[in-house]
Design an enzyme around this catalytic site. Sequence first.
Site, mmCIF file in Angstrom:
data_model
loop_
_atom_site.group_PDB
_atom_site.id
_atom_site.type_symbol
_atom_site.label_atom_id
_atom_site.label_comp_id
_atom_site.label_asym_id
_atom_site.label_seq_id
_atom_site.Cartn_x
_atom_site.Cartn_y
_atom_site.Cartn_z
ATOM 1 N N ARG A 208 -1.501 -22.649 -28.384
ATOM 2 C CA ARG A 208 -1.362 -21.273 -27.625
ATOM 3 C C ARG A 208 0.361 -21.465 -27.156
ATOM 4 N NH1 ARG A 208 -4.134 -20.315 -23.838
ATOM 5 N NH2 ARG A 208 -6.384 -21.461 -24.324
ATOM 6 N N LYS B 183 9.642 -8.909 -42.845
ATOM 7 C CA LYS B 183 10.673 -8.607 -43.818
ATOM 8 C C LYS B 183 12.364 -8.988 -44.639
ATOM 9 C CE LYS B 183 7.951 -5.510 -42.726
ATOM 10 N NZ LYS B 183 8.298 -4.608 -41.424
ATOM 11 N N ASP C 163 14.514 -2.588 -31.829
ATOM 12 C CA ASP C 163 13.535 -3.163 -33.208
ATOM 13 C C ASP C 163 14.089 -3.556 -33.948
ATOM 14 O OD1 ASP C 163 12.838 -3.491 -35.420
ATOM 15 O OD2 ASP C 163 10.642 -2.710 -34.666
ATOM 16 N N TYR D 206 8.937 3.212 -36.374
ATOM 17 C CA TYR D 206 7.622 2.439 -37.420
ATOM 18 C C TYR D 206 6.277 3.574 -37.349
ATOM 19 C CZ TYR D 206 5.642 -0.802 -40.014
ATOM 20 O OH TYR D 206 5.038 -1.839 -41.096
HETATM 21 C C1 LIG Z 1 7.830 -4.306 -40.748
HETATM 22 C C2 LIG Z 1 8.036 -3.273 -39.147
HETATM 23 C C3 LIG Z 1 7.885 -3.320 -38.163
HETATM 24 C C4 LIG Z 1 5.425 -4.852 -38.163
HETATM 25 O O1 LIG Z 1 6.316 -5.066 -38.382
HETATM 26 P P1 LIG Z 1 4.686 -6.547 -39.276
HETATM 27 O O2 LIG Z 1 5.099 -7.497 -39.312
HETATM 28 O O3 LIG Z 1 4.336 -5.684 -40.197
HETATM 29 O O4 LIG Z 1 3.529 -6.525 -38.054
HETATM 30 C C5 LIG Z 1 8.016 -3.286 -37.138
HETATM 31 N N1 LIG Z 1 9.025 -2.477 -36.922
HETATM 32 C C6 LIG Z 1 9.333 -2.322 -38.337
HETATM 33 C C7 LIG Z 1 11.482 -1.528 -38.131
HETATM 34 C C8 LIG Z 1 8.888 -3.264 -39.111
HETATM 35 O O5 LIG Z 1 10.285 -2.267 -40.443
#
Ligand SMILES: *Cc1c(COP(=O)(O)O)cnc(C)c1O
Length: 399
Positions: A62, A214, A189, A116
Site C-alpha cells: 500500500r 488511455k 487532467d 470527463y
Molecule cells: C478516461 C478518463 C478518465 C478516467 O480514467 P479511468 O482510467 O477510466 O479511471 C479521466 N479523465 C479523462 C479525460 C479520461 O479520458
Amino acid sequence: MNIFSKAVHAGDRKRAGAGSGKRRDYTPSTTPIHLASTYFYDTSETVDKIFAHEEHGYSYQRYDNPTVAALEEVVNAMEGGHGTIACASGMAALHLALHAVLLDRPKRILCASQLYGATINMLTKVLEPFGTITTFVDICDLAAIEAALAEVKPGLLLMETISNPTLRVADLDAIGRLCRAANCVFIVDNTFATPMLVRPLEHGAHLSVNSGTKYLGGHGDVLAGLITYDAENEPFIRQLSRTYGPVIGPFEAYLTMRGIKTFPLRMERQCENAAKVAAWLRQDARVEKVIYLDDPEHPDREVIDRLFPAGLYGAMVSFAIRGAEKSDVFRFMDALKMVVPATSLGDVHTLCLYPLVASHRDVPPKQRARLGITDNLVRFSIGIESAEDVIADISQALG
Ligand SMILES: *Cc1c(COP(=O)(O)O)cnc(C)c1O
C-alpha cells in the site's frame, strides 16, 4: 533525454533487492512484476530506518512496490515533475489528487464546464456530499476565470488540456498565472494530450493527472492513473495514498509500463493518422463539420500553436454527420467493420463513441447544445492502423 528514450529507459534496471544487502549479483534488464505484499530486511535496524523514511526501502504494497515505482519514474521523466504516484485508475488518481489538495484548503473547487463525465459525477455526487462546493466556468474565457477566482476563492482549479468532445484548448500559461496569484492549486487532467504533446507543469500547473488506461497503456487491456506533482504537494498526496490505498497492482503497473515503451511511437503515428482522417472528412459532402486541432480556423488556434509541437495535435477527431438523427448515427456505428464502436480512447485500434448516448448521456439537452454537442456528433480516437483503412471504413459506414 528525448521522450522516445525516456519512454524506453526510465525506471528500469534498478538493482534487485536494493536496500537488503544480499544478492545484489544480478539486475533484470526490464522491470519484473514484483508480487509481494510485504518485504523484510536483514536487521530490525534497517526496518526501523525505512519506516522512519531515513533509508529507502519497500515495506508494504500500500506504501510502494518496485514495479509500481518503475512506472512512476518513467511517467515522471516524461511529465517533468518532482514525482509521480500511480493509482488503480484515472478516477482513483483524480480523487486522490483533489482530496489531498483540499485537506488543508478551502473546500471549494473551480472547474471547467467541459469535463470527463465521471469527473463531474465525482465532483457533484462524491465530493459535494462531504461539503465541497463546485463552481463551473468556461475555461476558454480568461476574464470569467479571473472573476470566478476572486468571487469563489477556490482551493483548487481543475481542467482538461483538451476538452471532450469539442476539443477546445485553454491557455494553460495564463490560467497558471491567475491561479498562482489567487493562491489556488492548479490541476490539469492531461489524458487527451499526454506528456508527448503538453507537459502542464511547464505551463504553471501544480499537478498533472493522466489516465494511463488511455494512450500510455494504449492496448485496451489495463486501467491505470497517474498524478505528477510538484514538491509542495508531494507530502499530502503520498501520505493520503498510503492511508487509504487507491494503489495500482504490480501486474497492472507492468502492463502500463510495457505500453509506455512504445507510447511515443504510437502517439506520433496516431497524430499523423488523425490529421489524414480529418483532412478526408473535411472534403466529404456527407460530413457537416469536422473538429480537429490542426484546423486553421480553430477558435483556440493561437493557444494550440503555443502549447503543442508543430504537426502533433492528438488523435481525437470529432465530426458531425450531415442531417443525421439519433437513428442514423446508430446505423453508422453499427455499420463500422474495423473501427471499434466502444467507449475509451487512445488505444492502438481506432474507437468510435457517440457522446449523446455515452459520455454526455446525463447532460441536459440545453447544456449539450451550449457545449456544441449536437445529436449528429460522433467522436473518434484514431489508432495506429493504416489511415486509408480507417477512412475506407468510415466511408462505407456513412453509406
Ligand atoms: C478516461 C478518463 C478518465 C478516467 O480514467 P479511468 O482510467 O477510466 O479511471 C479521466 N479523465 C479523462 C479525460 C479520461 O479520458
